[in-house]
Design a protein around this motif. Structure first.
Motif, PDB file in Angstrom:
ATOM      1  N   ARG A  10      54.891  53.250  29.788  1.00  0.00           N
ATOM      2  CA  ARG A  10      53.558  52.708  29.504  1.00  0.00           C
ATOM      3  C   ARG A  10      53.483  52.034  28.145  1.00  0.00           C
ATOM      4  O   ARG A  10      52.443  51.484  27.794  1.00  0.00           O
ATOM      5  N   ARG A 338      48.935  50.731  33.556  1.00  0.00           N
ATOM      6  CA  ARG A 338      48.701  51.964  32.801  1.00  0.00           C
ATOM      7  C   ARG A 338      48.802  51.691  31.299  1.00  0.00           C
ATOM      8  O   ARG A 338      49.498  50.778  30.855  1.00  0.00           O
ATOM      9  N   ARG A 339      48.080  52.547  30.560  1.00  0.00           N
ATOM     10  CA  ARG A 339      48.170  52.545  29.113  1.00  0.00           C
ATOM     11  C   ARG A 339      48.558  53.944  28.651  1.00  0.00           C
ATOM     12  O   ARG A 339      48.349  54.916  29.360  1.00  0.00           O
ATOM     13  N   ASP A 342      46.387  57.443  28.924  1.00  0.00           N
ATOM     14  CA  ASP A 342      45.237  57.057  29.739  1.00  0.00           C
ATOM     15  C   ASP A 342      45.725  56.838  31.163  1.00  0.00           C
ATOM     16  O   ASP A 342      46.600  55.999  31.406  1.00  0.00           O
ATOM     17  N   ASP A 343      45.190  57.610  32.109  1.00  0.00           N
ATOM     18  CA  ASP A 343      45.621  57.513  33.502  1.00  0.00           C
ATOM     19  C   ASP A 343      44.805  56.503  34.311  1.00  0.00           C
ATOM     20  O   ASP A 343      45.014  56.352  35.508  1.00  0.00           O
ATOM     21  N   LYS A 344      43.870  55.842  33.671  1.00  0.00           N
ATOM     22  CA  LYS A 344      43.071  54.849  34.373  1.00  0.00           C
ATOM     23  C   LYS A 344      43.919  53.609  34.662  1.00  0.00           C
ATOM     24  O   LYS A 344      44.804  53.240  33.890  1.00  0.00           O
ATOM     25  N   VAL A 345      43.657  52.951  35.789  1.00  0.00           N
ATOM     26  CA  VAL A 345      44.383  51.748  36.181  1.00  0.00           C
ATOM     27  C   VAL A 345      43.602  50.537  35.687  1.00  0.00           C
ATOM     28  O   VAL A 345      42.413  50.383  35.978  1.00  0.00           O
ATOM     29  N   TYR A 346      44.285  49.674  34.937  1.00  0.00           N
ATOM     30  CA  TYR A 346      43.663  48.458  34.395  1.00  0.00           C
ATOM     31  C   TYR A 346      44.253  47.251  35.097  1.00  0.00           C
ATOM     32  O   TYR A 346      45.482  47.104  35.196  1.00  0.00           O
ATOM     33  N   ARG A 412      49.771  47.044  40.801  1.00  0.00           N
ATOM     34  CA  ARG A 412      48.517  47.448  40.153  1.00  0.00           C
ATOM     35  C   ARG A 412      47.398  47.589  41.172  1.00  0.00           C
ATOM     36  O   ARG A 412      46.571  48.510  41.090  1.00  0.00           O
ATOM     37  N   LYS A 415      47.956  50.877  42.997  1.00  0.00           N
ATOM     38  CA  LYS A 415      47.572  52.013  42.168  1.00  0.00           C
ATOM     39  C   LYS A 415      46.061  52.153  42.074  1.00  0.00           C
ATOM     40  O   LYS A 415      45.531  53.274  42.028  1.00  0.00           O
ATOM     41  N   ALA A 416      45.357  51.035  42.002  1.00  0.00           N
ATOM     42  CA  ALA A 416      43.887  51.062  41.931  1.00  0.00           C
ATOM     43  C   ALA A 416      43.239  51.240  43.295  1.00  0.00           C
ATOM     44  O   ALA A 416      42.013  51.260  43.398  1.00  0.00           O
ATOM     45  N   GLN A 418      43.132  49.140  45.726  1.00  0.00           N
ATOM     46  CA  GLN A 418      42.381  47.926  46.043  1.00  0.00           C
ATOM     47  C   GLN A 418      43.287  46.875  46.668  1.00  0.00           C
ATOM     48  O   GLN A 418      43.011  45.678  46.588  1.00  0.00           O
TER      49      GLN A 418
END
Length: 801
Positions: A10, A338-339, A342-346, A412, A415-416, A418
């Motif tokens: 990441r 990923r960052r 932070d487990d949120k997907v950007y 991505r 992972k999101a 979408q």
């Protein structure tokens, strides 16, 4: 370990380094490929084989291929013989010539211009005459040769039928020059091939060969002594490493230093190739023997060793670059979106571009890359090296970058969660399904359910639906039969079939609506018959006959309603009259009874007066009982009697009532037999339940046969406790049970016994008030009274406050 790997992938620096390294590896792989291609071109290297990667020395398989293909070329060259024989047409295949003539006839004679265009027969004949010839010319087709061509075409199954045979004969008659025209074409083709083989003869100087073709009587040999050439090539002391021979349509490889199993396997493989080459159809008596000259073979072995090193270097660099590229791609996939911490997907800006557009751009880059490779392949020798490097490496790096961009964008999105939403097609299909297909399917399914429910409702609906469906199926059978018989009118038949299907569907709808109206009328008539006089029939649509019938039934219902209203009003007035009269009689009757009691206490000495006084007392008491019965019957019928429902022991109340009536029971000589399982708790008003039991016991003492048995049974059945009282009537019971339950009706029609005829009616009314029932059954002289009272349960106790 997992946390370290996650933080590593990441990291922004790691991602940038992976991107740069992946593109560098793609460029390196392209650079090395261009370098190898330039090396091959500049050194005019033709010996490149995949076996170089695994074998230091030249393989038997490669050498066998180098011998086989020249051997076949030499065999073809020998089969053409000399130029003079080809010009004379001695080498022409007559079957091939006939096929060419027939194909030309078929294309011209059945041309669309003559079939579909409205032209005259003369114009069509002129259009089909393309190879005319004069009778005295050298290219004129004689009648004998014409007949021979038609016969040969029939024998080879080229002609389809007798009509085609006649057309072919006629066409040949108008095109007498077609035979010589196509014959000269084949001769010219074989001359061109012969010249090509003659020109390529110098390329076989690296071989020692001997070729013999008996059909063309031709022998080709580049060795000193042609007569001993075969022995020299095949001898045990031969210096040749491998010899290829083709004889009797068999390919064989011979060699003194090579394993015979390998030679046999190669022979079988190339024999299969040779059988598919077409030469096997010519002659099996031709033969060829060919071998690589020893010095040339030594040079080839040296070239093999020299070319192997750059090929291995190319493979090593390409594999290393590929592995590093895949590793970088793996790191980028793990860290995509990923960052750190932070487990949120950007998502990035190009992730929001429709997937179809991304794929279109990707395939455009792929097409540019392929075009660059193909374009440079065609113009390689004309391009300078810098252009080659720039074009191939640039397009390769661009293709690698677009591939990574597309892959990471999809990762991505996945992972999101979408991935599907990024596709325009998916959104269109989803909207299509949600707005049209799914609602439409539900409507169709609801129609089927509606039709199924209609089938299950009544036989009338079932008959209508089956008839409406059966008729279209019958029409389908008629339609298919008509199509088979009159296929030329298929469009009109199809339109009629669609019209009949629509009419069948309309018949179902009309039949169901008619059945609805009919069933509405029949159900309403049943309700009117059952006493529901307030029933009104409301129809929507319908013909005058159905509407007239509905109006008549409505008028009948209204008439019955008026009659019932009048009867109820009359019954209510009667009840009020009885109640008022009973109340008005009560007061003077009480006074009369009081004064009779006072007179009894006066000790009247006259015996006759005392007898009169006793009679007055009896009649006054009877009148008092009658008045009370009338009053109770009126209150029970009108529902004005107050209820006090509670837990009551039905069995105990029965035994108490029998005890109080014991004097009358003994006087009547009745033997009471009780079968019960006390206690029997019921939910009833004890006062009213006592009145019911007293009336029934009183009825027994009056009308039961003296000195007989009375059977009383009490048992719980479901939600009720049922009391059954059976006795033998003293008088003949020539009256129905329903009539006996009416007020003022007595079993003793002569009225010799006391009674008002209200006891059973009052018992029935009181039982109905408490939610139970009371009825009688008569079987000859057997009289049976049945009383059912709701059973006491725990749920009732929980409901009571």
């Amino acid at each position: 370990m997992a946390t370290k790997w996650k933080n590593f992938t990441r990291s922004s620096w790691v991602k940038a380094a992976a991107w740069l390294l992946a593109l560098l590896m793609a460029g390196l792989a392209a650079w090395q490929a261009v370098t190898f291609a330039i090396y091959v071109t500049e050194n005019d290297i033709s010996m490149i084989d995949e076996d170089m990667l695994f074998h230091k020395e030249m393989t038997e398989t490669y050498l066998a291929g180098e011998l086989y293909y020249p051997a076949v070329d030499l065999l073809y060259r020998a089969s053409y013989g000399n130029e003079e024989a080809i010009k004379n047409g001695d080498t022409i295949d007559e079957n091939e010539l006939l096929i060419s003539i027939y194909e030309e006839y078929f294309n011209v004679f059945y041309d669309s211009i003559t079939e579909e265009t409205a032209i005259s027969n003369e114009e069509a004949q002129n259009y089909r005459t393309r190879y005319p010839a004069k009778e005295d010319s050298t290219n004129y087709l004689t009648d004998d040769l014409l007949d021979e061509l038609v016969t040969q075409a029939q024998r080879d199954n080229l002609i389809q039928d007798s009509g085609d045979s006649a057309n072919f004969r006629s066409w040949l008659g108008y095109n007498r020059g077609v035979y010589q025209y196509f014959r000269q074409q084949l001769i010219q083709e074989e001359l061109n091939l012969f010249k090509e083989f003659t020109e390529d003869g110098n390329s076989y100087n690296t071989f020692d060969y001997y070729v013999s073709c008996k059909e063309s009587n031709t022998t080709l040999c580049n060795m000193t002594d042609a007569e001993t050439a075969v022995d020299t090539l095949l001898g045990k002391s031969s210096n040749y490493q491998m010899v290829c021979s083709i004889s009797d349509n068999q390919v064989k490889f011979l060699g003194n230093t090579i394993d015979s199993t390998v030679l046999s396997s190669l022979g079988n493989e190339y024999t299969d190739y040779f059988s598919r080459s077409g030469y096997i159809n010519r002659s099996s008596s031709d033969s060829v023997y060919i071998a690589m000259k020893p010095q040339i073979l030594q040079n080839m072995q040296t070239e093999w060793t020299e070319n192997r090193h750059p090929l291995i270097m190319l493979l090593a660099i390409e594999c290393t670059a590929g592995i590093i590229f895949l590793l970088c791609m793996t790191i980028l996939c793990f860290g995509a979106g990923r960052r750190q911490d932070d487990d949120k997907v950007y998502l990035v800006w190009y992730d929001r571009i429709w997937a179809e557009i991304l794929y279109i751009l990707f395939f455009c880059v792929l097409g540019a890359w392929c075009a660059a490779i193909v374009g440079t392949d065609n113009t390689w020798i004309y391009m300078i090296d810098s252009v080659k490097y720039a074009l191939i490496c640039g397009t390769t790096v661009l293709f690698a970058a677009s591939s990574l961009l597309l892959l990471l964008s999809r990762v991505r999105r996945i992972k999101a969660k979408q991935w599907l939403n990024s596709w325009i097609c998916w959104r269109l299909m989803r909207n299509l399904f949600q707005k049209y297909i799914i609602p439409g399917s539900k409507r169709v399914w609801n129609r089927f359910l509606w039709l199924y429910r209609q089938l299950r409702k009544t036989p009338l609906r079932r008959k209508i639906i089956l008839l409406s469906i059966g008729i279209p199926f019958l029409l389908v059978f008629v339609y298919l039969s008509a199509m088979f018989l009159f296929w030329e009118h298929v469009m009109a038949l199809t339109l009629c079939f669609i019209l009949l299907i629509v009419l069948g569907a309309a018949a179902i709808c009309w039949g169901i609506r008619a059945a609805d109206r009919f069933e509405t009328i029949t159900s309403s008539a049943a309700d009117i018959r059952a006493g529901k006089t307030d029933t009104k029939i409301k129809l929507i649509g319908g013909g005058p006959e159905i509407n007239g019938l509905a109006d008549n039934l409505n008028q009948i219902s209204e008439g019955l309603q008026d009659a019932v209203t009048t009867a109820v009003k009359s019954e209510r007035l009667k009840s009020e009259l009885i109640s008022n009269v009973s109340h008005d009689i009560k007061t003077p009757l009480t006074s009369i009874i009081t004064y009779i009691d006072l007179l009894k206490k006066c000790n009247i000495p006259d015996v006759t007066a005392q007898e009169y006084l006793t009679v007055l007392d009896q009649k006054a008491q009877r009148l008092r009982t009658l008045t009370i019965d009338l009053f109770d019957a009126s209150k029970a019928t009108s529902g004005a009697m107050k209820l006090d429902l509670a837990q009551t022991d039905f069995d105990a109340l029965l035994r108490q009532a029998l005890g109080e009536r014991s004097e009358h029971i003994e006087k009547a000589g009745l033997d009471i037999r009780i079968r019960s399982n006390p206690p029997m708790y019921v939910y009833a008003d004890g006062r009213l339940l006592w009145r019911i039991l007293d009336n029934l016991i009183s009825n027994c003492t009056r009308y039961a046969m003296p000195n007989s048995r009375v059977y009383i049974t009490m048992e719980a059945a479901g939600a009720f406790v049922t009391l059954t009282m059976k006795n033998i009537s003293a008088a003949e019971l020539n009256i129905s049970a329903e009539e006996l339950m009416q007020r003022f009706t007595r079993g003793d029609r002569s009225r010799h016994t006391e009674g008002s005829g209200l006891g059973l009616s009052i018992a029935q009314s009181l039982a109905d008030l408490m939610g139970g029932s009371c009825y009688v059954e008569i079987d000859g002289d057997l009289f049976k009274a049945v009383v059912s009272i709701p059973k006491w349960t725990d749920s009732i106790s929980n409901e009571k406050p």
